[in-house]
Design an enzyme around this catalytic site. Sequence first.
Site, PDB file in Angstrom:
ATOM      1  N   ARG A  70       0.824  -1.217   0.000  1.00 40.06           N
ATOM      2  CA  ARG A  70       0.000   0.000   0.000  1.00 40.06           C
ATOM      3  C   ARG A  70       0.855   1.262   0.000  1.00 40.06           C
ATOM      4  O   ARG A  70       0.544   2.244  -0.676  1.00 40.06           O
ATOM      5  CB  ARG A  70      -0.942   0.018   1.207  1.00 40.06           C
ATOM      6  CG  ARG A  70      -2.066  -0.979   1.051  1.00 40.06           C
ATOM      7  CD  ARG A  70      -3.037  -0.918   2.192  1.00 40.06           C
ATOM      8  NE  ARG A  70      -3.855   0.281   2.164  1.00 40.06           N
ATOM      9  CZ  ARG A  70      -4.631   0.667   3.167  1.00 40.06           C
ATOM     10  NH1 ARG A  70      -4.672  -0.027   4.279  1.00 40.06           N
ATOM     11  NH2 ARG A  70      -5.351   1.749   3.073  1.00 40.06           N
ATOM     12  N   VAL A 103      -5.712   6.860   5.274  1.00 38.44           N
ATOM     13  CA  VAL A 103      -4.366   6.780   5.845  1.00 38.44           C
ATOM     14  C   VAL A 103      -3.306   7.045   4.764  1.00 38.44           C
ATOM     15  O   VAL A 103      -2.127   6.869   4.996  1.00 38.44           O
ATOM     16  CB  VAL A 103      -4.115   5.397   6.502  1.00 38.44           C
ATOM     17  CG1 VAL A 103      -5.031   5.198   7.699  1.00 38.44           C
ATOM     18  CG2 VAL A 103      -4.299   4.245   5.511  1.00 38.44           C
ATOM     19  N   HIS A 119      -7.610   7.793  11.414  1.00 44.78           N
ATOM     20  CA  HIS A 119      -7.142   6.404  11.431  1.00 44.78           C
ATOM     21  C   HIS A 119      -5.623   6.318  11.270  1.00 44.78           C
ATOM     22  O   HIS A 119      -5.099   5.261  10.926  1.00 44.78           O
ATOM     23  CB  HIS A 119      -7.846   5.589  10.331  1.00 44.78           C
ATOM     24  CG  HIS A 119      -9.313   5.391  10.596  1.00 44.78           C
ATOM     25  ND1 HIS A 119     -10.207   4.972   9.637  1.00 44.78           N
ATOM     26  CD2 HIS A 119     -10.039   5.549  11.735  1.00 44.78           C
ATOM     27  CE1 HIS A 119     -11.421   4.893  10.175  1.00 44.78           C
ATOM     28  NE2 HIS A 119     -11.348   5.243  11.442  1.00 44.78           N
ATOM     29  N   CYS A 127       6.794   1.757  17.318  1.00 45.13           N
ATOM     30  CA  CYS A 127       7.359   0.538  17.871  1.00 45.13           C
ATOM     31  C   CYS A 127       6.275  -0.252  18.595  1.00 45.13           C
ATOM     32  O   CYS A 127       5.395   0.317  19.236  1.00 45.13           O
ATOM     33  CB  CYS A 127       8.498   0.896  18.827  1.00 45.13           C
ATOM     34  SG  CYS A 127       9.290  -0.598  19.497  1.00 45.13           S
ATOM     35  N   GLY A 186     -17.297  10.560  -0.020  1.00 47.33           N
ATOM     36  CA  GLY A 186     -16.557   9.365  -0.436  1.00 47.33           C
ATOM     37  C   GLY A 186     -16.348   8.346   0.661  1.00 47.33           C
ATOM     38  O   GLY A 186     -15.325   7.676   0.697  1.00 47.33           O
ATOM     39  N   ASN A 212     -21.257  11.243  -2.982  1.00 48.09           N
ATOM     40  CA  ASN A 212     -20.857   9.848  -3.191  1.00 48.09           C
ATOM     41  C   ASN A 212     -21.350   9.391  -4.561  1.00 48.09           C
ATOM     42  O   ASN A 212     -22.333   9.923  -5.070  1.00 48.09           O
ATOM     43  CB  ASN A 212     -21.452   8.956  -2.083  1.00 48.09           C
ATOM     44  CG  ASN A 212     -20.664   7.676  -1.888  1.00 48.09           C
ATOM     45  OD1 ASN A 212     -20.424   6.915  -2.821  1.00 48.09           O
ATOM     46  ND2 ASN A 212     -20.232   7.430  -0.662  1.00 48.09           N
ATOM     47  N   ALA A 230     -16.402  12.803  -6.338  1.00 51.04           N
ATOM     48  CA  ALA A 230     -15.894  13.898  -5.507  1.00 51.04           C
ATOM     49  C   ALA A 230     -15.020  14.848  -6.334  1.00 51.04           C
ATOM     50  O   ALA A 230     -15.060  16.065  -6.142  1.00 51.04           O
ATOM     51  CB  ALA A 230     -15.090  13.330  -4.336  1.00 51.04           C
TER      52      ALA A 230
HETATM   53  N1  APR Z   1     -16.291  10.021  -5.495  1.00 51.25           N
HETATM   54  C1  APR Z   1     -17.121   9.898  -4.419  1.00 51.25           C
HETATM   55  N2  APR Z   1     -17.318   8.731  -3.772  1.00 51.25           N
HETATM   56  C2  APR Z   1     -16.696   7.651  -4.258  1.00 51.25           C
HETATM   57  C3  APR Z   1     -15.833   7.692  -5.376  1.00 51.25           C
HETATM   58  C4  APR Z   1     -15.643   8.949  -5.999  1.00 51.25           C
HETATM   59  N3  APR Z   1     -14.860   9.108  -7.083  1.00 51.25           N
HETATM   60  N4  APR Z   1     -15.356   6.441  -5.602  1.00 51.25           N
HETATM   61  C5  APR Z   1     -15.886   5.647  -4.655  1.00 51.25           C
HETATM   62  N5  APR Z   1     -16.694   6.368  -3.830  1.00 51.25           N
HETATM   63  C6  APR Z   1     -17.405   5.918  -2.632  1.00 51.25           C
HETATM   64  C7  APR Z   1     -17.994   4.528  -2.684  1.00 51.25           C
HETATM   65  O1  APR Z   1     -19.293   4.543  -3.264  1.00 51.25           O
HETATM   66  C8  APR Z   1     -18.036   4.139  -1.209  1.00 51.25           C
HETATM   67  O2  APR Z   1     -19.241   4.574  -0.608  1.00 51.25           O
HETATM   68  O3  APR Z   1     -16.454   5.868  -1.597  1.00 51.25           O
HETATM   69  C9  APR Z   1     -16.873   4.953  -0.588  1.00 51.25           C
HETATM   70  C10 APR Z   1     -15.681   4.123  -0.175  1.00 51.25           C
HETATM   71  O4  APR Z   1     -16.071   3.270   0.875  1.00 51.25           O
HETATM   72  P1  APR Z   1     -15.060   2.316   1.646  1.00 51.25           P
HETATM   73  O5  APR Z   1     -14.233   1.582   0.659  1.00 51.25           O
HETATM   74  O6  APR Z   1     -15.871   1.528   2.601  1.00 51.25           O
HETATM   75  O7  APR Z   1     -14.088   3.332   2.398  1.00 51.25           O
HETATM   76  P2  APR Z   1     -14.305   4.148   3.751  1.00 51.25           P
HETATM   77  O8  APR Z   1     -15.724   4.540   3.927  1.00 51.25           O
HETATM   78  O9  APR Z   1     -13.302   5.218   3.749  1.00 51.25           O
HETATM   79  O10 APR Z   1     -13.926   3.065   4.835  1.00 51.25           O
HETATM   80  C11 APR Z   1     -13.900   3.458   6.180  1.00 51.25           C
HETATM   81  O11 APR Z   1     -13.020   1.359   6.881  1.00 51.25           O
HETATM   82  O12 APR Z   1     -11.595  -0.308   6.127  1.00 51.25           O
HETATM   83  C12 APR Z   1     -11.777   0.720   7.051  1.00 51.25           C
HETATM   84  O13 APR Z   1     -10.210   1.988   8.243  1.00 51.25           O
HETATM   85  C13 APR Z   1     -10.692   1.735   6.934  1.00 51.25           C
HETATM   86  O14 APR Z   1     -10.821   4.133   6.907  1.00 51.25           O
HETATM   87  C14 APR Z   1     -11.419   2.950   6.415  1.00 51.25           C
HETATM   88  C15 APR Z   1     -12.817   2.749   6.937  1.00 51.25           C
END
Ligand code: APR
Length: 244
Positions: A70, A103, A119, A127, A186, A212, A230
Amino acid sequence: MQADIEMVKALLDGSKRVVVLTGAGVSAESGVPTFRGVDGLWKNYRAEDLARPDAFEAHPELVWEFYNWRRELVGDCQPNPAHYALVEMEKQISNFLLITQNVDGLHARAGSRKLIEMHGSLWQLKCTTCTHAREDFSELPPLPECPVCGHLLRPGVVWFGEPLIPGVLKVSIDQINKADVFLSIGTSSLVQPAASFYQLAKDHGAITVEINIEPTPNTGFMDFALHGKAGDILPELVTGLGEF
Ligand code: APR
C-alpha cells in the site's frame, strides 16, 4: 442536481464553521483502491482481515507485506481535484476542519493543514514495544525493526478493534457540534464512529451534505445528497467561494 449544488454552494458561502469527513472515495480518482470496492482485495484478503492486531500478531510478515504494498502504491499516486478543492475550502472558511478516515496522506500532500487523520497514516511507524514513533517515506524491509529497542515496528494506523488516537474524537466532536455545514464525502458510512458524525452535526443544527457515487446507509438522512464523483463535484462547490 445542479440546483442542489448551487444551494450547497450558497450555504457554504454563508458558513463560518464547516466540518468535512472524507473516506476512501476521495482518493479513488488518484488511483488508490477503496476498501469495499471491486478492487479492494489484496491477494484475496479483505482489508478487515489484515488491518487488525491479531492478524499482525499471528502473521507480521504478511501484514507488513500488505502495508509495504500500500505504501508503494500510494507513493506513486498524486492528489486529485477533490483533495485540492478541500484545500481551497479551508482557505475560504474561517473555522474549518477536515477529518479523514484515509491513511494515504494525500490530503496533507495536497496542502490541507486543518486536518485530522483519524485512522493514522501509512507513513507513520511506531514501535510495538517502546515509545519510538516516526514519519518515514522510505522503502522498508519486510519486518522493520525499532532503531531504539530492536523490537518490531508496526504501521501507525488504527486497526479494527483498536481505540482512536487519544484526543482525536474529542476535537472532532467539539468541532462537529459547532458546525453550520457538515459534508460527508466518499465514505461508505459503515465504520464507526465516523459513520455517526452526521447525526451529531444534525442534532446540533448543521446542514448535512453527502457526496458519493452511490447511496450509503446515511443518504436518506442527509439534507443534500449529491450523486457523483468527488473530483467533479467538489471543484464546482469551491469555485467562486468567498466571492459572492
Ligand atoms: N467520489 C465519491 N465517492 C466515491 C468515489 C468517488 N470518485 N469512488 C468511490 N466512492 C465511494 C464509494 O461509493 C463508497 O461509498 O467511496 C466509498 C468508499 O467506501 P469504503 O471503501 O468503505 O471506504 P471508507 O468509507 O473510507 O472506509 C472506512 O473502513 O476499512 C476501514 O479503516 C478503513 O478508513 C477505512 C474505513
